[in-house]
Design a protein around this motif. Structure first.
Motif, PDB file in Angstrom:
ATOM      1  N   ILE A 238      82.008 -26.659   2.756  1.00 27.94           N
ATOM      2  CA  ILE A 238      81.154 -26.471   3.924  1.00 27.94           C
ATOM      3  C   ILE A 238      80.234 -27.680   4.021  1.00 27.94           C
ATOM      4  CG2 ILE A 238      79.612 -24.894   5.132  1.00 27.94           C
ATOM      5  CD1 ILE A 238      82.297 -23.638   4.274  1.00 27.94           C
ATOM      6  N   ILE A 239      80.346 -28.428   5.106  1.00 31.66           N
ATOM      7  CA  ILE A 239      79.541 -29.625   5.312  1.00 31.66           C
ATOM      8  C   ILE A 239      78.570 -29.346   6.453  1.00 31.66           C
ATOM      9  CG2 ILE A 239      79.568 -32.115   5.666  1.00 31.66           C
ATOM     10  CD1 ILE A 239      81.291 -31.263   3.300  1.00 31.66           C
ATOM     11  N   CYS A 240      77.277 -29.355   6.171  1.00 30.88           N
ATOM     12  CA  CYS A 240      76.253 -29.032   7.156  1.00 30.88           C
ATOM     13  C   CYS A 240      75.487 -30.306   7.506  1.00 30.88           C
ATOM     14  CB  CYS A 240      75.312 -27.970   6.591  1.00 30.88           C
ATOM     15  SG  CYS A 240      74.038 -27.415   7.738  1.00 30.88           S
ATOM     16  N   ILE A 241      75.655 -30.789   8.743  1.00 29.94           N
ATOM     17  CA  ILE A 241      75.065 -32.060   9.150  1.00 29.94           C
ATOM     18  C   ILE A 241      73.920 -31.772  10.121  1.00 29.94           C
ATOM     19  CG2 ILE A 241      75.522 -34.327  10.160  1.00 29.94           C
ATOM     20  CD1 ILE A 241      78.485 -33.865   9.411  1.00 29.94           C
ATOM     21  N   GLU A 242      72.714 -32.162   9.712  1.00 28.49           N
ATOM     22  CA  GLU A 242      71.498 -31.774  10.420  1.00 28.49           C
ATOM     23  C   GLU A 242      70.718 -32.997  10.880  1.00 28.49           C
ATOM     24  OE1 GLU A 242      69.811 -28.233  10.017  1.00 28.49           O
ATOM     25  OE2 GLU A 242      71.961 -27.903  10.089  1.00 28.49           O
TER      26      GLU A 242
ATOM     27  N   ILE B 106      74.682 -30.563   2.432  1.00 23.62           N
ATOM     28  CA  ILE B 106      73.819 -30.766   3.601  1.00 23.62           C
ATOM     29  C   ILE B 106      73.572 -32.261   3.755  1.00 23.62           C
ATOM     30  CG2 ILE B 106      71.576 -30.287   4.651  1.00 23.62           C
ATOM     31  CD1 ILE B 106      71.418 -27.780   2.882  1.00 23.62           C
ATOM     32  N   ILE B 107      73.789 -32.769   4.944  1.00 23.00           N
ATOM     33  CA  ILE B 107      73.502 -34.169   5.248  1.00 23.00           C
ATOM     34  C   ILE B 107      72.435 -34.183   6.345  1.00 23.00           C
ATOM     35  CG2 ILE B 107      74.436 -36.383   6.043  1.00 23.00           C
ATOM     36  CD1 ILE B 107      77.218 -35.340   5.130  1.00 23.00           C
ATOM     37  N   VAL B 108      71.268 -34.700   6.030  1.00 23.31           N
ATOM     38  CA  VAL B 108      70.190 -34.813   7.009  1.00 23.31           C
ATOM     39  C   VAL B 108      70.175 -36.246   7.537  1.00 23.31           C
ATOM     40  CG1 VAL B 108      67.709 -34.650   7.432  1.00 23.31           C
ATOM     41  CG2 VAL B 108      68.818 -33.026   5.874  1.00 23.31           C
ATOM     42  N   VAL B 109      70.464 -36.393   8.821  1.00 24.83           N
ATOM     43  CA  VAL B 109      70.421 -37.708   9.458  1.00 24.83           C
ATOM     44  C   VAL B 109      68.993 -37.897   9.970  1.00 24.83           C
ATOM     45  CG1 VAL B 109      71.463 -39.226  11.177  1.00 24.83           C
ATOM     46  CG2 VAL B 109      72.853 -37.451  10.079  1.00 24.83           C
ATOM     47  N   ASN B 110      68.239 -38.733   9.272  1.00 25.93           N
ATOM     48  CA  ASN B 110      66.787 -38.774   9.397  1.00 25.93           C
ATOM     49  C   ASN B 110      66.335 -40.006  10.176  1.00 25.93           C
ATOM     50  OD1 ASN B 110      64.027 -38.703   9.037  1.00 25.93           O
ATOM     51  ND2 ASN B 110      64.113 -38.339   6.829  1.00 25.93           N
ATOM     52  N   ASN B 111      65.899 -39.790  11.412  1.00 24.45           N
ATOM     53  CA  ASN B 111      65.367 -40.891  12.221  1.00 24.45           C
ATOM     54  C   ASN B 111      63.860 -40.754  12.453  1.00 24.45           C
ATOM     55  OD1 ASN B 111      65.291 -38.776  14.042  1.00 24.45           O
ATOM     56  ND2 ASN B 111      66.014 -39.998  15.772  1.00 24.45           N
TER      57      ASN B 111
ATOM     58  N   VAL C 157      71.956 -34.775   1.096  1.00 24.78           N
ATOM     59  CA  VAL C 157      71.895 -36.223   1.225  1.00 24.78           C
ATOM     60  C   VAL C 157      70.995 -36.542   2.417  1.00 24.78           C
ATOM     61  CG1 VAL C 157      73.218 -38.343   1.565  1.00 24.78           C
ATOM     62  CG2 VAL C 157      74.229 -36.440   0.278  1.00 24.78           C
ATOM     63  N   ASN C 158      69.864 -37.166   2.139  1.00 24.96           N
ATOM     64  CA  ASN C 158      68.881 -37.531   3.161  1.00 24.96           C
ATOM     65  C   ASN C 158      69.145 -38.979   3.575  1.00 24.96           C
ATOM     66  OD1 ASN C 158      66.638 -37.663   4.799  1.00 24.96           O
ATOM     67  ND2 ASN C 158      65.140 -37.666   3.130  1.00 24.96           N
ATOM     68  N   VAL C 159      69.689 -39.169   4.771  1.00 26.53           N
ATOM     69  CA  VAL C 159      70.150 -40.480   5.212  1.00 26.53           C
ATOM     70  C   VAL C 159      69.145 -41.084   6.193  1.00 26.53           C
ATOM     71  CG1 VAL C 159      72.077 -41.784   6.172  1.00 26.53           C
ATOM     72  CG2 VAL C 159      72.506 -39.581   5.049  1.00 26.53           C
ATOM     73  N   MET C 160      68.509 -42.154   5.798  1.00 22.21           N
ATOM     74  CA  MET C 160      67.552 -42.820   6.673  1.00 22.21           C
ATOM     75  C   MET C 160      68.297 -43.738   7.644  1.00 22.21           C
ATOM     76  SD  MET C 160      64.848 -41.422   5.654  1.00 22.21           S
ATOM     77  CE  MET C 160      63.907 -42.249   6.940  1.00 22.21           C
ATOM     78  N   ILE C 161      67.984 -43.581   8.933  1.00 20.58           N
ATOM     79  CA  ILE C 161      68.595 -44.437   9.946  1.00 20.58           C
ATOM     80  C   ILE C 161      67.492 -45.086  10.782  1.00 20.58           C
ATOM     81  CG2 ILE C 161      70.651 -42.976  10.049  1.00 20.58           C
ATOM     82  CD1 ILE C 161      69.658 -42.048  12.840  1.00 20.58           C
ATOM     83  N   ASP C 162      67.891 -45.985  11.649  1.00 15.35           N
ATOM     84  CA  ASP C 162      66.962 -46.658  12.545  1.00 15.35           C
ATOM     85  C   ASP C 162      66.270 -45.611  13.419  1.00 15.35           C
ATOM     86  OD1 ASP C 162      65.648 -48.146  14.451  1.00 15.35           O
ATOM     87  OD2 ASP C 162      67.355 -49.415  14.943  1.00 15.35           O
TER      88      ASP C 162
END
Length: 536
Positions: A407-411, A435-440, A513-518
């Motif tokens: 289960i891949i939860c992309i937030e 859980i993948i948090v796409v953090n802008n 996974v807390n992913v920092m983006i632009d």
């Protein structure tokens, strides 16, 4: 009502639990407190798995509904509230009812389950008076019910099927739109046959992705705007002409488009656009009817037509634009780069849960689905906060039925904040959700740390910081670590790849996974804004 002397008695809590078990309910999601605690204990006693949640929104609106969307199981929503809620509930549920006595509880629950799965599936609300839970009644006076029968399968009128075939046969630029009603109906085999037999281009709605695999050559999702705007005949298979499909109106659709509407809900037929043909019935059964008719009168839409040429050119153009964004080497990363690496590493058969603004919208286009009922997102009402509840319910059932499925939860970072404390629920039940948090740093867009500090020089954040901004560089992964899961804070493609590989390799431990983006990263420019009719 007290039990008589010497008679076998049963409490309201026991009746509720036994009645749910009789309807093949396997899981219960809730937040306990007096008197709900007794219901949860009774449910466990009869073999129903109880999952204690931390957020009512995640409990009621999200976790329960996953049963019907992925696993086609009935679900029940019971609360102990004021009787006025019954009337309020009628606006939002297929059934809203309060049992008048303990004796009728089994009948009420059977009706609620039956109502929830017959026709278009939907929520049912049962309001149990608080004093009923511990009250007892003679077992002999209870009207016990067997499990409700499976939903009846209805077919369309033959004249409507013939009319639809005639319209399709005369179309120059046909388009098949597959909705989540097709996924619920388990119509994937027949729809795949229909697409292959007739050579029709198709477009899936978000939660219908995978009914026919996204990599099928007839999928035109990458040319969505062009397909919708120029199709002269549209076949709606369990899809609604709501805001997701721009209500079927110009300029997103042709003024003279002919709509063939296939739906299990009679009330849906004719909403927003008057159909040229209506086929009322079960999606799988009606698709079988179409196949039988096409068997008698074969139709193969030519793959070398101008329509297909136009669609393919747009597909190539849009895919090239997305690829260019995905392969950018600049830091911070953009959305497309992040989704590119996610797509490369996650299993093809995983269940994808997604919510957020840009995170969900871009994820729909960048992350393909190859199997039906494997995608969950904010859906018809665009409700934020659904993600973790969806993921928990999917993981609980997958744990029992398909333990190898991930289960891949992309937030988005804002969406994660709605139900973030459900991470504790995930860790308590040891559900290996990724859980993948796409953090802008914000909602739609945010501020980097330097810009945030500059903003604070002008005064209180409540008066000077943009309303869409959130605290920069928030370490959401530490929430997961706090409860015993694994957390990763990543800023580069290499760090993202390593974190994803480590998380996917560990099939026993939840991870985030807390992913920092632009903070200023956005969608690629669209031909039309998603919520308006104006050109950009």
């Amino acid at each position: 009502m007290a039990s008589g002397s010497g008679a076998e008695a049963v409490s309201g809590a026991q009746l509720i639990a036994e009645s749910l078990k009789a309807q093949n309910i396997e899981y219960m999601f809730g937040i306990v407190g007096i008197p709900v605690t007794e219901i949860a204990i009774a449910a466990q006693a009869v073999g129903i798995k109880y999952v204690g949640m931390r957020n009512e929104q995640a409990t009621r609106s999200m976790s329960c509904s996953v049963w019907s969307r992925i696993f086609t199981c009935p679900w029940w929503d019971g609360k102990c509230n004021h009787k006025l809620l019954v009337e309020a509930g009628r606006l939002y549920n297929k059934l809203s009812v309060r049992p008048s006595s303990l004796e009728v509880i089994p009948a009420v629950i059977e009706k609620a389950v039956r109502t929830s799965i017959y026709g278009r599936p939907g929520a049912c609300y049962i309001d149990i008076p608080g004093d009923f839970v511990n009250l007892q009644v003679n077992k002999s006076s209870v009207k016990y019910m067997e499990c409700c029968l499976p939903p009846p399968v209805s077919t369309a009128e033959q004249s409507a099927v013939s009319k639809a075939l005639c319209i399709i046969a005369h179309s120059k630029q046909p388009l098949l739109i597959i909705g989540k009603g097709a996924a619920y109906s388990h119509a994937e085999n027949n729809i795949r046959k229909l697409v292959d037999l007739c050579g029709l281009p198709f477009l899936p709605t978000p939660m219908a992705k995978g009914v026919v695999p996204d990599d099928h050559p007839n999928c035109v999702a990458a040319a969505r705007s062009t397909a919708l705007q120029h199709a002269d005949v549209i076949i709606l298979l369990g899809a609604r002409l709501n805001w997701i499909l721009h209500f079927g109106l110009p300029p997103r659709f042709r003024q003279d488009v002919k709509v063939i509407q296939i739906d299990i809900c009679a009330e849906e037929l004719g909403n927003n656009v008057r159909p040229a043909a209506t086929l009322f019935g079960d999606i799988n059964a009606v698709t079988q009817q179409l196949l039988e008719e096409f068997g008698k009168r074969p139709l193969k839409y030519p793959s070398n037509s101008e329509w297909w040429k136009q669609l393919r050119e747009k597909i190539v153009s849009n895919e090239e634009r997305s690829k260019g964004l995905a392969l950018q080497k600049t830091l911070p990363m953009n959305y497309y780069t992040v989704f590119h690496h996610i797509r490369e590493l996650i299993p093809k058969d995983c269940i994808i849960v997604s919510e957020g603004a840009n995170t969900m919208d871009i994820g729909r286009t960048m992350l393909p689905n190859y199997y039906p009922r494997q995608r969950l997102d904010a859906g018809t009402f665009g409700t934020m906060g659904v993600g973790l509840g969806f993921a928990i319910a999917a993981a609980m059932v997958a744990k029992d039925r398909t333990p190898e499925k991930r289960i891949i939860c992309i937030e988005g970072d804002s969406a994660f904040g709605f139900s973030g404390m459900e991470v504790e629920t995930i860790c308590r039940h040891n559900l290996p959700i990724l859980i993948i948090v796409v953090n802008n740093n914000g909602i739609y867009t945010g501020l980097d740390a330097d810009a945030w500090k500059e903003m604070l020089k002008f005064g209180d954040p409540a008066t000077c910081v943009p309303p869409v901004s959130l605290l920069p560089n928030s370490h959401y992964e530490k929430i997961m670590s706090a409860f015993g899961g694994k957390g990763y804070f990543v800023k580069t493609p290499e760090e993202l790849q390593n974190a994803l590989r480590a998380s996917l390799a560990d099939k026993q431990t939840p991870s985030l996974v807390n992913v920092m983006i632009d903070p200023q990263s956005e969608r690629k420019k669209q031909e039309f804004h998603w919520l308006t009719r104006s050109n950009l």
